[in-house]
Design an enzyme around this catalytic site. Structure first.
Site, PDB file in Angstrom:
ATOM      1  N   GLU A  55       0.435  -1.135   0.481  1.00 55.95           N
ATOM      2  CA  GLU A  55       0.216   0.508  -0.275  1.00 55.95           C
ATOM      3  C   GLU A  55       1.201   1.331   0.288  1.00 55.95           C
ATOM      4  O   GLU A  55       1.903   0.995   0.862  1.00 55.95           O
ATOM      5  CB  GLU A  55      -0.903   0.166   1.043  1.00 55.95           C
ATOM      6  CG  GLU A  55      -1.621  -1.316   1.065  1.00 55.95           C
ATOM      7  CD  GLU A  55      -2.423  -1.573   2.153  1.00 55.95           C
ATOM      8  OE1 GLU A  55      -3.231  -1.696   2.703  1.00 55.95           O
ATOM      9  OE2 GLU A  55      -1.919  -0.123   3.816  1.00 55.95           O
ATOM     10  N   ASP A 226      -5.935  -4.061   8.759  1.00 57.32           N
ATOM     11  CA  ASP A 226      -7.303  -4.569   7.908  1.00 57.32           C
ATOM     12  C   ASP A 226      -7.080  -4.562   6.103  1.00 57.32           C
ATOM     13  O   ASP A 226      -5.870  -3.557   5.537  1.00 57.32           O
ATOM     14  CB  ASP A 226      -8.179  -3.450   8.151  1.00 57.32           C
ATOM     15  CG  ASP A 226      -8.405  -3.226   9.611  1.00 57.32           C
ATOM     16  OD1 ASP A 226      -9.453  -4.016  10.201  1.00 57.32           O
ATOM     17  OD2 ASP A 226      -8.087  -2.425  10.466  1.00 57.32           O
TER      18      ASP A 226
END
Length: 336
Positions: A55, A226
């Site tokens: 990410e 998450d």
């Protein structure tokens, strides 16, 4: 451009001390959350790959731009690699000039714990004494430290599916004056808890907390790694609790509230910090802090660590941006 390596971060934390660093970081987080509208915000950019996720987490205001590169690969420990590894950069918004590049594996642990404790300062009972940790991996000791500076903790109850992770936690906790209670499962771990932190890494829908485990009103601090399709908390708990999230747009994608209808809304953390909404376990019953980790928290720790590095003259100046007289003549760098 200053570059901070692992040893530089260790030196800064050693000079400042855990307590003062967490205190400064919590204050910085509160300052930045209070200026919520001034930030250009977006959900993180995620590349979902075999075995994990990679990410980029960007954010900016008129003064500074920051981003963090971070991964989440739950099976990495089987190869003696960290589940989460990160680096980050801080730049000047008006020119784009990079100011600092730094490690962020350690800093992510610090900022996550500080954010948890900051949220709990507003959301949990003021006299909270028992902290439960479900998951005793890399984040666990940082969570204890941050909470210990905000609450008068008397006991830590903990459980992990990996006995070696619990052994590690026990070894590291010996230096602290706190009762620690090793538990056989999550149900045992949450007994008597005032605050429950769930921190698991497995990227799938799972339920480490079920509604029947919750015997009294508590703050549930859901911070596990998450992503879409990954949860930790029973949908019934989320539905029946008051939920506070960091950034609603991102939490709908990868938080606990992804289990709820797409039009679901809840309070965002900045509203609580600014006093626009008052939410607390004492008045609202069980509260779920749906924390997925937001770029604003990285911005806060980056600007704080840059300030400390400048004040303490820590870090290495590296020539990563060309320095030439005629900035339009980049080719001249290659000439003898």
């Amino acid at each position: 451009m200053v570059v901070l390596e692992i040893d530089d971060i260790k030196e800064l934390i050693s000079k400042v001390g855990y307590k003062d660093f967490f205190s400064m970081l919590i204050k910085t987080l509160e300052e930045d959350y209070s200026k919520w509208e001034s930030f250009d915000k977006s959900p993180r950019v995620a590349n979902h790959v075999d075995g994990g996720v990679i990410e980029l987490m960007p954010i900016s205001n008129d003064e500074l731009y920051s981003f963090k590169y971070v991964n989440g690969h739950p099976k990495n420990p089987e190869q003696d690699k960290f589940t989460v590894m990160a680096t980050g950069q801080l730049s000047v918004t008006s020119t784009g000039e990079p100011l600092m590049f730094t490690e962020m594996t350690l800093l992510t642990a610090f900022r996550t714990a500080a954010n948890s404790a900051m949220a709990a300062k507003y959301l949990a009972k003021k006299d909270s004494k028992v902290l439960t940790l479900i998951g005793t991996g890399s984040q666990s000791e940082f969570q204890y430290l941050a909470f210990s500076y905000v609450f008068g903790l008397e006991e830590i109850r903990y459980f992990d599916t990996d006995p070696k992770a619990m052994d590690k936690f026990e070894k590291n906790m010996k230096q602290y004056d706190i009762k620690i209670t090793r538990c056989n499962d999550s149900r045992e771990a949450v007994k008597g808890a005032d605050i429950i932190t769930t921190c698991t890494a497995d990227k799938r829908y799972q339920t480490v907390l079920t509604a029947d485990m919750i015997e009294k009103d508590v703050l549930i601090n859901g911070i596990g790694g998450d992503c879409p399709g990954k949860t930790e908390i029973d949908k019934k708990i989320v539905e029946s609790s008051t939920v506070v999230c960091e950034f609603l747009e991102q939490c709908k994608i990868e938080g606990e509230i992804q289990q709820l209808p797409s039009d679901y809304t809840c309070t965002e953390l900045y509203e609580v910090i600014r006093g626009e909404k008052s939410i607390n376990v004492e008045t609202h019953g069980t509260v779920v802090f749906d924390s997925v980790g937001f770029a604003l928290e990285d911005y806060s720790v980056l600007r704080l660590i840059y300030k400390l590095a400048q004040e303490n003259k820590v870090g290495k100046q590296m020539n990563l941006i060309p320095q030439i007289d005629d900035v339009k003549d980049l080719f001249s760098l290659l000439q003898d």
